[in-house]
Design an enzyme around this catalytic site. Structure first.
Site, PDB file in Angstrom:
ATOM      1  NE  ARG A   1      -6.267  -2.399   2.411  1.00  0.00           N
ATOM      2  CZ  ARG A   1      -5.274  -1.610   2.028  1.00  0.00           C
ATOM      3  NH1 ARG A   1      -4.319  -2.098   1.234  1.00  0.00           N
ATOM      4  NH2 ARG A   1      -5.215  -0.358   2.424  1.00  0.00           N
TER       5      ARG A   1
ATOM      6  CG  HIS B   1       1.192  -4.880   2.322  1.00  0.00           C
ATOM      7  ND1 HIS B   1       0.091  -5.313   3.020  1.00  0.00           N
ATOM      8  CD2 HIS B   1       0.817  -3.738   1.705  1.00  0.00           C
ATOM      9  CE1 HIS B   1      -0.919  -4.453   2.847  1.00  0.00           C
ATOM     10  NE2 HIS B   1      -0.490  -3.491   2.042  1.00  0.00           N
TER      11      HIS B   1
END
Length: 215
Positions: free
Chosen positions: A130, A178
């Site tokens: 994250r 991502h």
């Protein structure tokens, strides 16, 4: 999929592909003998389902792997550390740091200056967990200073990464959108079906989120 992606990133840093990418742009090769994999120490921060799988895969191809988490865990072939008292020795023995932590109140910016400078000088960083777990200002400073030699960053605090971010222009940084782990529909559907069957049978569901922990 996450374990495979992490392994690819670690291998890219271990085999100095960043150096050869730079040499390609300069159109001039300069070969350097790589070190043995058993001399390249990998550390995985966050050794739950994803981190544990990545740690086992890396250990299986010859890297000395350690893992760090908030609570004690045992993983075959992996040295494990936990808690605040275990963080410093974990960092001191890590040449390539892989961040796979969830984002909670406790982990926000946990990878800040103290963690980055707790690594051996010239260490390399992979963040596929994250974005908010890494203090990006501290990482930029450590990259410019040479404390962190290279980084692969798949997650950021702001996504998409703004065009003005300095990370885009740093040749020692690989910026990714991502993509480390993607839900493949065929595999995800099997998990959904399995949980529907468990629910109907009154059995515990798989992959439950603990709202108190935040993951």
């Amino acid at each position: 999929m996450m374990a495979q992606f992490v392994t690819m990133c670690v291998l890219r840093h271990y085999r100095d592909l960043v150096r050869y990418e730079r040499q390609q742009r300069n159109r001039r090769w300069h070969y350097e003998l790589p070190i043995a994999s058993y001399d390249c120490r990998v550390g995985v921060m966050g050794i739950g389902l994803l981190g544990g799988a990545a740690a086992r895969m890396l250990s299986g191809i010859g890297f000395p792997v350690a893992g760090w988490g908030r609570s004690p865990r045992s993983i075959d072939g992996v040295e494990t550390y936990h808690g605040r008292e275990g963080l410093a020795p974990f960092l001191a023995r890590t040449d390539i740091l892989v961040c796979l932590l969830p984002l909670t109140r406790e982990t926000r910016h946990i990878v800040g200056r103290d963690v980055l400078y707790g690594l051996p000088r010239g260490a390399k960083l992979v963040n596929c967990g994250r974005g908010g777990t890494v203090d990006e200002a501290a990482l930029l400073a450590a990259l410019r200073d040479g404390q962190i030699a290279e980084a692969t960053i798949d997650v950021f605090e702001e996504e998409p990464l703004p065009p003005e971010s300095p990370f885009w222009g740093m040749e020692q940084v690989l910026v990714l959108p991502h993509i480390a782990s993607i839900a493949v529909p065929e595999i995800a559907a099997r998990d959904v079906v399995a949980n529907i069957r468990r629910l109907r049978a009154g059995q515990p569901l798989l992959n439950i989120v603990d709202r108190a922990r935040g993951y």
